[in-house]
Write a protein that holds these residues in place. Structure first.
Motif, PDB file in Angstrom:
ATOM      1  N   GLY A  32       0.811  -1.214   0.000  1.00  0.00           N
ATOM      2  CA  GLY A  32       0.000   0.000   0.000  1.00  0.00           C
ATOM      3  C   GLY A  32       0.839   1.256   0.000  1.00  0.00           C
ATOM      4  O   GLY A  32       0.329   2.344   0.280  1.00  0.00           O
ATOM      5  N   TYR A  33       2.106   1.136  -0.326  1.00  0.00           N
ATOM      6  CA  TYR A  33       3.043   2.261  -0.340  1.00  0.00           C
ATOM      7  C   TYR A  33       4.066   2.029  -1.443  1.00  0.00           C
ATOM      8  O   TYR A  33       4.207   0.912  -1.947  1.00  0.00           O
ATOM      9  N   THR A  34       4.789   3.063  -1.817  1.00  0.00           N
ATOM     10  CA  THR A  34       5.806   2.956  -2.863  1.00  0.00           C
ATOM     11  C   THR A  34       6.993   2.122  -2.368  1.00  0.00           C
ATOM     12  O   THR A  34       7.428   2.252  -1.225  1.00  0.00           O
ATOM     13  N   VAL A  35       7.484   1.261  -3.233  1.00  0.00           N
ATOM     14  CA  VAL A  35       8.695   0.476  -2.986  1.00  0.00           C
ATOM     15  C   VAL A  35       9.699   0.825  -4.071  1.00  0.00           C
ATOM     16  O   VAL A  35       9.337   0.973  -5.242  1.00  0.00           O
ATOM     17  N   TRP A  36      10.953   0.971  -3.683  1.00  0.00           N
ATOM     18  CA  TRP A  36      12.027   1.253  -4.637  1.00  0.00           C
ATOM     19  C   TRP A  36      12.901   0.003  -4.759  1.00  0.00           C
ATOM     20  O   TRP A  36      13.773  -0.237  -3.916  1.00  0.00           O
ATOM     21  N   PRO A  37      12.686  -0.851  -5.769  1.00  0.00           N
ATOM     22  CA  PRO A  37      13.533  -2.032  -5.915  1.00  0.00           C
ATOM     23  C   PRO A  37      14.996  -1.657  -6.154  1.00  0.00           C
ATOM     24  O   PRO A  37      15.306  -0.655  -6.809  1.00  0.00           O
ATOM     25  N   GLY A  38      15.877  -2.488  -5.619  1.00  0.00           N
ATOM     26  CA  GLY A  38      17.295  -2.399  -5.909  1.00  0.00           C
ATOM     27  C   GLY A  38      17.730  -3.682  -6.590  1.00  0.00           C
ATOM     28  O   GLY A  38      17.209  -4.758  -6.278  1.00  0.00           O
ATOM     29  N   SER A  49      19.957  -3.487 -17.026  1.00  0.00           N
ATOM     30  CA  SER A  49      19.660  -2.182 -17.634  1.00  0.00           C
ATOM     31  C   SER A  49      19.354  -1.117 -16.592  1.00  0.00           C
ATOM     32  O   SER A  49      19.416   0.074 -16.869  1.00  0.00           O
ATOM     33  N   THR A  50      19.007  -1.539 -15.382  1.00  0.00           N
ATOM     34  CA  THR A  50      18.741  -0.603 -14.296  1.00  0.00           C
ATOM     35  C   THR A  50      19.176  -1.239 -12.984  1.00  0.00           C
ATOM     36  O   THR A  50      19.183  -2.467 -12.844  1.00  0.00           O
ATOM     37  N   THR A  51      19.543  -0.407 -12.025  1.00  0.00           N
ATOM     38  CA  THR A  51      19.909  -0.895 -10.696  1.00  0.00           C
ATOM     39  C   THR A  51      18.968  -0.365  -9.628  1.00  0.00           C
ATOM     40  O   THR A  51      19.174  -0.638  -8.440  1.00  0.00           O
ATOM     41  N   GLY A  52      17.950   0.382 -10.030  1.00  0.00           N
ATOM     42  CA  GLY A  52      16.995   0.880  -9.056  1.00  0.00           C
ATOM     43  C   GLY A  52      15.976   1.807  -9.678  1.00  0.00           C
ATOM     44  O   GLY A  52      16.285   2.546 -10.618  1.00  0.00           O
ATOM     45  N   PHE A  53      14.751   1.749  -9.170  1.00  0.00           N
ATOM     46  CA  PHE A  53      13.672   2.597  -9.674  1.00  0.00           C
ATOM     47  C   PHE A  53      12.542   2.590  -8.658  1.00  0.00           C
ATOM     48  O   PHE A  53      12.577   1.830  -7.663  1.00  0.00           O
ATOM     49  N   ALA A  54      11.531   3.402  -8.875  1.00  0.00           N
ATOM     50  CA  ALA A  54      10.365   3.474  -7.989  1.00  0.00           C
ATOM     51  C   ALA A  54       9.224   2.654  -8.563  1.00  0.00           C
ATOM     52  O   ALA A  54       8.995   2.651  -9.770  1.00  0.00           O
ATOM     53  N   LEU A  55       8.508   1.951  -7.684  1.00  0.00           N
ATOM     54  CA  LEU A  55       7.301   1.216  -8.055  1.00  0.00           C
ATOM     55  C   LEU A  55       6.156   1.710  -7.168  1.00  0.00           C
ATOM     56  O   LEU A  55       6.171   1.498  -5.953  1.00  0.00           O
ATOM     57  N   ALA A  91      15.016   4.430   4.380  1.00  0.00           N
ATOM     58  CA  ALA A  91      15.091   3.980   5.762  1.00  0.00           C
ATOM     59  C   ALA A  91      15.437   2.496   5.848  1.00  0.00           C
ATOM     60  O   ALA A  91      16.093   2.059   6.790  1.00  0.00           O
ATOM     61  N   THR A  92      14.996   1.691   4.853  1.00  0.00           N
ATOM     62  CA  THR A  92      15.382   0.276   4.808  1.00  0.00           C
ATOM     63  C   THR A  92      15.820  -0.092   3.391  1.00  0.00           C
ATOM     64  O   THR A  92      15.343   0.477   2.418  1.00  0.00           O
ATOM     65  N   GLY A  93      16.770  -1.028   3.295  1.00  0.00           N
ATOM     66  CA  GLY A  93      17.270  -1.484   2.000  1.00  0.00           C
ATOM     67  C   GLY A  93      18.218  -0.508   1.343  1.00  0.00           C
ATOM     68  O   GLY A  93      18.544  -0.661   0.161  1.00  0.00           O
ATOM     69  N   GLU A  94      18.704   0.480   2.064  1.00  0.00           N
ATOM     70  CA  GLU A  94      19.558   1.528   1.511  1.00  0.00           C
ATOM     71  C   GLU A  94      20.792   0.950   0.817  1.00  0.00           C
ATOM     72  O   GLU A  94      21.446   0.031   1.324  1.00  0.00           O
ATOM     73  N   CYS A  95      21.115   1.494  -0.379  1.00  0.00           N
ATOM     74  CA  CYS A  95      22.286   1.002  -1.120  1.00  0.00           C
ATOM     75  C   CYS A  95      23.420   2.019  -1.161  1.00  0.00           C
ATOM     76  O   CYS A  95      24.456   1.755  -1.784  1.00  0.00           O
ATOM     77  N   GLY A  96      23.251   3.181  -0.548  1.00  0.00           N
ATOM     78  CA  GLY A  96      24.354   4.114  -0.354  1.00  0.00           C
ATOM     79  C   GLY A  96      24.787   4.922  -1.545  1.00  0.00           C
ATOM     80  O   GLY A  96      25.825   5.576  -1.513  1.00  0.00           O
ATOM     81  N   SER A  97      23.998   4.921  -2.637  1.00  0.00           N
ATOM     82  CA  SER A  97      24.425   5.638  -3.837  1.00  0.00           C
ATOM     83  C   SER A  97      24.041   7.116  -3.799  1.00  0.00           C
ATOM     84  O   SER A  97      24.593   7.916  -4.545  1.00  0.00           O
ATOM     85  N   ALA A  99      21.229   8.118  -4.829  1.00  0.00           N
ATOM     86  CA  ALA A  99      20.344   8.298  -5.979  1.00  0.00           C
ATOM     87  C   ALA A  99      19.380   7.125  -6.044  1.00  0.00           C
ATOM     88  O   ALA A  99      19.537   6.121  -5.339  1.00  0.00           O
ATOM     89  N   VAL A 100      18.358   7.242  -6.916  1.00  0.00           N
ATOM     90  CA  VAL A 100      17.397   6.156  -7.072  1.00  0.00           C
ATOM     91  C   VAL A 100      18.085   4.918  -7.638  1.00  0.00           C
ATOM     92  O   VAL A 100      17.809   3.789  -7.224  1.00  0.00           O
ATOM     93  N   GLU A 101      18.981   5.099  -8.615  1.00  0.00           N
ATOM     94  CA  GLU A 101      19.794   3.987  -9.122  1.00  0.00           C
ATOM     95  C   GLU A 101      20.847   3.636  -8.080  1.00  0.00           C
ATOM     96  O   GLU A 101      21.488   4.519  -7.503  1.00  0.00           O
ATOM     97  N   CYS A 102      21.033   2.349  -7.837  1.00  0.00           N
ATOM     98  CA  CYS A 102      21.939   1.928  -6.772  1.00  0.00           C
ATOM     99  C   CYS A 102      23.424   1.997  -7.153  1.00  0.00           C
ATOM    100  O   CYS A 102      24.274   1.958  -6.280  1.00  0.00           O
ATOM    101  N   ALA A 103      23.735   2.060  -8.433  1.00  0.00           N
ATOM    102  CA  ALA A 103      25.125   2.219  -8.885  1.00  0.00           C
ATOM    103  C   ALA A 103      26.068   1.180  -8.298  1.00  0.00           C
ATOM    104  O   ALA A 103      27.204   1.473  -7.934  1.00  0.00           O
ATOM    105  N   GLY A 104      25.578  -0.053  -8.191  1.00  0.00           N
ATOM    106  CA  GLY A 104      26.454  -1.147  -7.759  1.00  0.00           C
ATOM    107  C   GLY A 104      26.498  -1.383  -6.273  1.00  0.00           C
ATOM    108  O   GLY A 104      27.132  -2.329  -5.820  1.00  0.00           O
ATOM    109  N   GLY A 105      25.840  -0.523  -5.475  1.00  0.00           N
ATOM    110  CA  GLY A 105      25.868  -0.704  -4.029  1.00  0.00           C
ATOM    111  C   GLY A 105      24.933  -1.798  -3.572  1.00  0.00           C
ATOM    112  O   GLY A 105      23.858  -1.985  -4.135  1.00  0.00           O
TER     113      GLY A 105
END
Length: 328
Positions: A32-38, A49-55, A91-97, A99-105
């Motif tokens: 019921g909320y936005t998730v940002w896959p990594g 082709s992508t390392t992160g985006f909003a769903l 707040a959770t799943g942070e990849c440290g980049s 940015a929305v794209e995880c850039a390998g983190g």
């Protein structure tokens, strides 16, 4: 000369066309909320082709993976950009980049992880959903059209943030649970991290903390050597994979039924959810764990036990070490 020229052109065109697509991951947000896959490729695997985006809630997106890809997929929650710096963080799943794209983190624990090795040993895809690094949201992987005795749905349907034991719980600004730590992250002890003198299956055993995860989600990895009941395989090239955040049982049954060769979550074998688990206490006289410390679930995996046992042994010898390396 003409043949040589044609061969050279063929090699050039092949190199320009990019990697051959092995399979497709379709990510769906049923929360019921936005998730940002990594998405993170393991060392030696081609990048996606992508390392992160909003769903947004109810949204789906497909990502193609090249042949022999290996890596992990997870969901980030409670993400935003800082108004002053513009830096993006979760707040959770942070990849440290930043940015929305995880850039390998990689994902900062505690995070629910889906792990894949495509076209691996024996020409099989290997996949699992891991709670070894804790949990931040429910997630299920369902192969579509795949073949194999252990080619079926896996993951965790339960939101563990609420019932998470107090010593493992991560809370947000409002005091509500937003993630649940593993014992390794919470305590850092070798026996919880399966390290040092506890770095073998014989010496590293399930703890009360890992049993909290296993009892709620029997098919998911609960600690580093939980291979026999938690790694699944499909014949390489036969399946695409649906990855759903916050799935419902009805949506899961619909996803499974569309792939006729996949076992139903209601068939005999390890359930996705252990409905018999008590919420009264840990089972050892303590009341600090909401789930009972129950006996280990069946190993059948909806397959004849000799085949399941052989698959477990093969996984331990040939595949599981790669999955443990992914989690380091």
């Amino acid at each position: 000369m003409a043949v040589s020229l044609m061969l050279s052109m063929s090699i050039l065109l092949g190199s320009l066309s990019g990697p051959v697509v092995s399979t497709t991951f379709t990510l769906t947000n049923s929360c019921g909320y936005t998730v940002w896959p990594g998405l993170l490729s393991s060392a030696g695997s081609p990048p996606l082709s992508t390392t992160g985006f909003a769903l947004a809630p109810g949204e789906s997106r497909s990502v193609d993976a090249p042949a022999a890809w290996s890596g992990r997929v997870w969901g980030r929650t409670l993400c935003a950009s800082d108004p002053a710096s513009g830096r993006f963080s979760c707040a959770t799943g942070e990849c440290g980049s930043g940015a929305v794209e995880c850039a390998g983190g990689g994902a900062a624990p505690p995070t629910t992880l889906a792990e894949f090795t495509l076209d691996g040993a024996g020409g099989n895809d290997f996949y699992d959903v891991s709670l070894v690094d804790g949990s931040n949201l429910p997630m299920v992987v369902v192969p579509q059209g795949g073949a194999g005795a252990t080619c079926g749905a896996t993951g965790c349907l339960v939101d563990l943030n609420g019932p998470c034991p107090a010593d493992l719980k991560v809370v947000g600004a409002d005091g509500a649970g937003i993630a649940c730590k593993s014992a390794c992250e919470a305590y850092g002890r070798p026996q919880d991290c399966c390290s040092g003198d506890y770095g073998t299956p014989a010496t590293c055993q399930p703890s009360a903390s890992s049993q909290f995860f296993k009892n709620a989600c029997p098919r998911a990895y609960s600690y580093a050597y939980d291979d026999a009941t938690s790694t699944f395989t499909c014949t390489s090239g036969t399946a695409t994979y649906l990855i759903t955040f916050c799935p419902s049982m009805s949506s899961l049954k619909s996803s499974v039924s569309s792939g006729s060769s996949n076992p139903s979550p209601s068939t005999p074998g390890l359930p996705l959810v252990n409905d018999t688990v008590s919420f009264a206490g840990r089972g050892d006289g303590s009341s600090s764990y909401p789930y009972a410390y129950a006996s280990a679930p069946s190993l059948s995996l909806s397959a004849p036990w000799p085949l399941a046992l052989a698959a477990a042994a093969f996984t331990w010898l040939c595949v599981a070490p790669r999955h443990r390396l992914l989690r380091l």
